[in-house]
Enzyme design. Sequence first.
Site, short mmCIF file in Angstrom:
data_model
loop_
_atom_site.label_atom_id
_atom_site.label_comp_id
_atom_site.label_asym_id
_atom_site.label_seq_id
_atom_site.Cartn_x
_atom_site.Cartn_y
_atom_site.Cartn_z
N HIS A 54 0.84 -1.20 0.00
CA HIS A 54 0.00 0.00 0.00
C HIS A 54 0.88 1.25 0.00
O HIS A 54 2.11 1.14 -0.02
CB HIS A 54 -0.92 -0.03 1.22
CG HIS A 54 -0.20 -0.20 2.51
ND1 HIS A 54 0.10 -1.44 3.02
CD2 HIS A 54 0.31 0.70 3.38
CE1 HIS A 54 0.75 -1.30 4.16
NE2 HIS A 54 0.90 -0.01 4.40
N TYR A 71 -3.25 3.52 2.49
CA TYR A 71 -4.30 3.35 1.47
C TYR A 71 -3.81 2.40 0.38
O TYR A 71 -2.61 2.32 0.12
CB TYR A 71 -4.69 4.72 0.87
CG TYR A 71 -5.29 5.60 1.94
CD1 TYR A 71 -6.61 5.43 2.34
CD2 TYR A 71 -4.51 6.52 2.62
CE1 TYR A 71 -7.15 6.17 3.38
CE2 TYR A 71 -5.04 7.27 3.66
CZ TYR A 71 -6.36 7.08 4.04
OH TYR A 71 -6.88 7.80 5.08
N THR A 72 -4.76 1.71 -0.24
CA THR A 72 -4.41 0.72 -1.26
C THR A 72 -5.09 1.10 -2.58
O THR A 72 -6.32 1.18 -2.62
CB THR A 72 -4.93 -0.67 -0.85
OG1 THR A 72 -4.71 -0.83 0.54
CG2 THR A 72 -4.23 -1.77 -1.60
N CYS A 246 -8.86 -7.44 7.39
CA CYS A 246 -8.66 -6.00 7.34
C CYS A 246 -10.00 -5.32 7.57
O CYS A 246 -10.93 -5.47 6.78
CB CYS A 246 -8.06 -5.58 6.00
SG CYS A 246 -7.50 -3.87 5.97
C1 LIG Z 1 -3.06 -1.70 4.75
C2 LIG Z 1 -4.22 -0.72 4.84
C3 LIG Z 1 -4.84 -0.29 3.70
C4 LIG Z 1 -5.91 0.62 3.77
N1 LIG Z 1 -6.52 1.00 2.61
C5 LIG Z 1 -7.56 1.87 2.67
C6 LIG Z 1 -8.22 2.30 1.47
O1 LIG Z 1 -7.84 1.90 0.36
N2 LIG Z 1 -9.26 3.16 1.60
C7 LIG Z 1 -9.68 3.63 2.82
O2 LIG Z 1 -10.64 4.42 2.88
N3 LIG Z 1 -9.06 3.24 3.95
C8 LIG Z 1 -8.01 2.41 3.93
N4 LIG Z 1 -7.37 2.06 5.07
C9 LIG Z 1 -7.74 2.76 6.34
C10 LIG Z 1 -6.96 4.10 6.45
O3 LIG Z 1 -5.58 3.83 6.62
C11 LIG Z 1 -7.38 5.00 7.64
O4 LIG Z 1 -7.36 4.22 8.81
C12 LIG Z 1 -8.77 5.62 7.47
O5 LIG Z 1 -8.82 6.40 6.28
C13 LIG Z 1 -9.13 6.52 8.65
O6 LIG Z 1 -8.20 7.56 8.76
P1 LIG Z 1 -8.54 8.88 9.57
O7 LIG Z 1 -7.23 9.52 9.94
O8 LIG Z 1 -9.53 9.75 8.86
O9 LIG Z 1 -9.27 8.35 10.86
P2 LIG Z 1 -8.61 8.03 12.30
O10 LIG Z 1 -8.29 9.28 13.02
O11 LIG Z 1 -7.50 7.08 12.10
O12 LIG Z 1 -9.83 7.33 13.00
C14 LIG Z 1 -10.50 6.25 12.41
C15 LIG Z 1 -11.37 5.56 13.44
O13 LIG Z 1 -12.08 6.54 14.22
C16 LIG Z 1 -13.41 6.20 14.38
N5 LIG Z 1 -14.25 7.25 13.72
C17 LIG Z 1 -13.88 8.52 13.56
N6 LIG Z 1 -14.86 9.24 12.96
C18 LIG Z 1 -15.87 8.41 12.72
C19 LIG Z 1 -17.15 8.54 12.11
N7 LIG Z 1 -17.58 9.70 11.61
N8 LIG Z 1 -17.91 7.45 12.02
C20 LIG Z 1 -17.50 6.26 12.51
N9 LIG Z 1 -16.30 6.08 13.11
C21 LIG Z 1 -15.48 7.13 13.22
C22 LIG Z 1 -13.56 4.82 13.78
O14 LIG Z 1 -13.32 3.90 14.84
C23 LIG Z 1 -12.44 4.73 12.78
O15 LIG Z 1 -11.98 3.40 12.58
C24 LIG Z 1 -6.33 1.13 5.03
C25 LIG Z 1 -5.68 0.70 6.19
C26 LIG Z 1 -4.64 -0.22 6.12
C27 LIG Z 1 -3.98 -0.65 7.38
#
Ligand SMILES: Cc1cc2nc3c(=O)[nH]c(=O)nc-3n(C[C@H](O)[C@H](O)[C@H](O)COP(=O)(O)OP(=O)(O)OC[C@H]3O[C@@H](n4cnc5c(N)ncnc54)[C@H](O)[C@@H]3O)c2cc1C
Length: 272
Positions: A54, A71-72, A246
Amino acid sequence: MDQKDFKIESLGEYFTKKFQVTLTQREPINHDSYLFRFDFKNPKERLGLQAVQHIKISGFNLKGEVVERAYTHVFEDDGYFQIPIKIYRPNVHPQFPNGGELTPWLEKLDLNSELTIKRCLGKLCYHNNQFIVRPKLNNTWSQFDTVLFICGGSGITPAYQLIQSICNNPNDNTKMVLLYANKTEQDIWLQKELNEFQAKHKDQFTVHFTIDKFDENWKGLKGHVNFEMMTSKFPKPTETTLGVLCGPKPMNKLVIYLYEQFGVKKDNIVKF
Ligand SMILES: Cc1cc2nc3c(=O)[nH]c(=O)nc-3n(C[C@H](O)[C@H](O)[C@H](O)COP(=O)(O)OP(=O)(O)OC[C@H]3O[C@@H](n4cnc5c(N)ncnc54)[C@H](O)[C@@H]3O)c2cc1C
């Protein structure tokens, strides 16, 4: 990177160097997700990653601090790649009033802005019918007869890459079963593509969708992933069964436990 040049030990800089891409498109997929397109400066450049590797995107949280998330990509061509991204907006979930850290910034970022990314090695390598589990700790290639996938929401993207690579490799007969959980049918990503893979590779790949909220027309599985779903949909695990997962954090914790209860070897359970 060419398939034949794939040697993990020689890839240090490939996976640490940060570089700039430009956000050129952000098309809505559903109520909380978009397909993002990022373009390289060089119109011939590609990410060139193997399946299940990723990227990390750097951006800013509400406090202006730098945050990085994984992200992937689901598609790439010369000069650009595309990634579906779910936005965790503020004031939607009572438990998370600020929403996610990075995705609200990505949703507001102006088109044609530059942003920093890097390639990542990931937790699993796949190359021509062989796998390395946890490549940062281990460099032994192994073969698996069966890969089980349990994914939730946006967690489908790394699994989709691997399913695509295995199905598109005529020399790879690995069997795959995917259990894909979502809140509603609208939240399911890549449903059409996954169904097409299943239709085209009947003997190799099966997908089961499960959702929390459904109406009388829903024909798939219902509710959260559980042990019964696994016993009814997955083949009995052997030494050469890989269990991949995942999804959101609480789901991952449960799925690791379920895989172990189901009999997948601990060393063969991989969280992307
Ligand atoms: C190997 C890998 C590949 C990935 N590929 C993708 C991809 O292709 N596309 C993709 O979208 N993501 C992907 N993810 C997830 C991505 O990395 C992030 O974790 C995600 O986008 C959230 O980031 P963030 O900083 O906005 O949220 P963070 O600050 O990290 O918080 C996310 C968490 O907060 C909670 N949360 C916060 N706000 C809300 C809300 N409004 N409703 C519900 N829960 C909430 C949930 O528990 C959620 O899981 C991947 C993760 C991994 C490990």
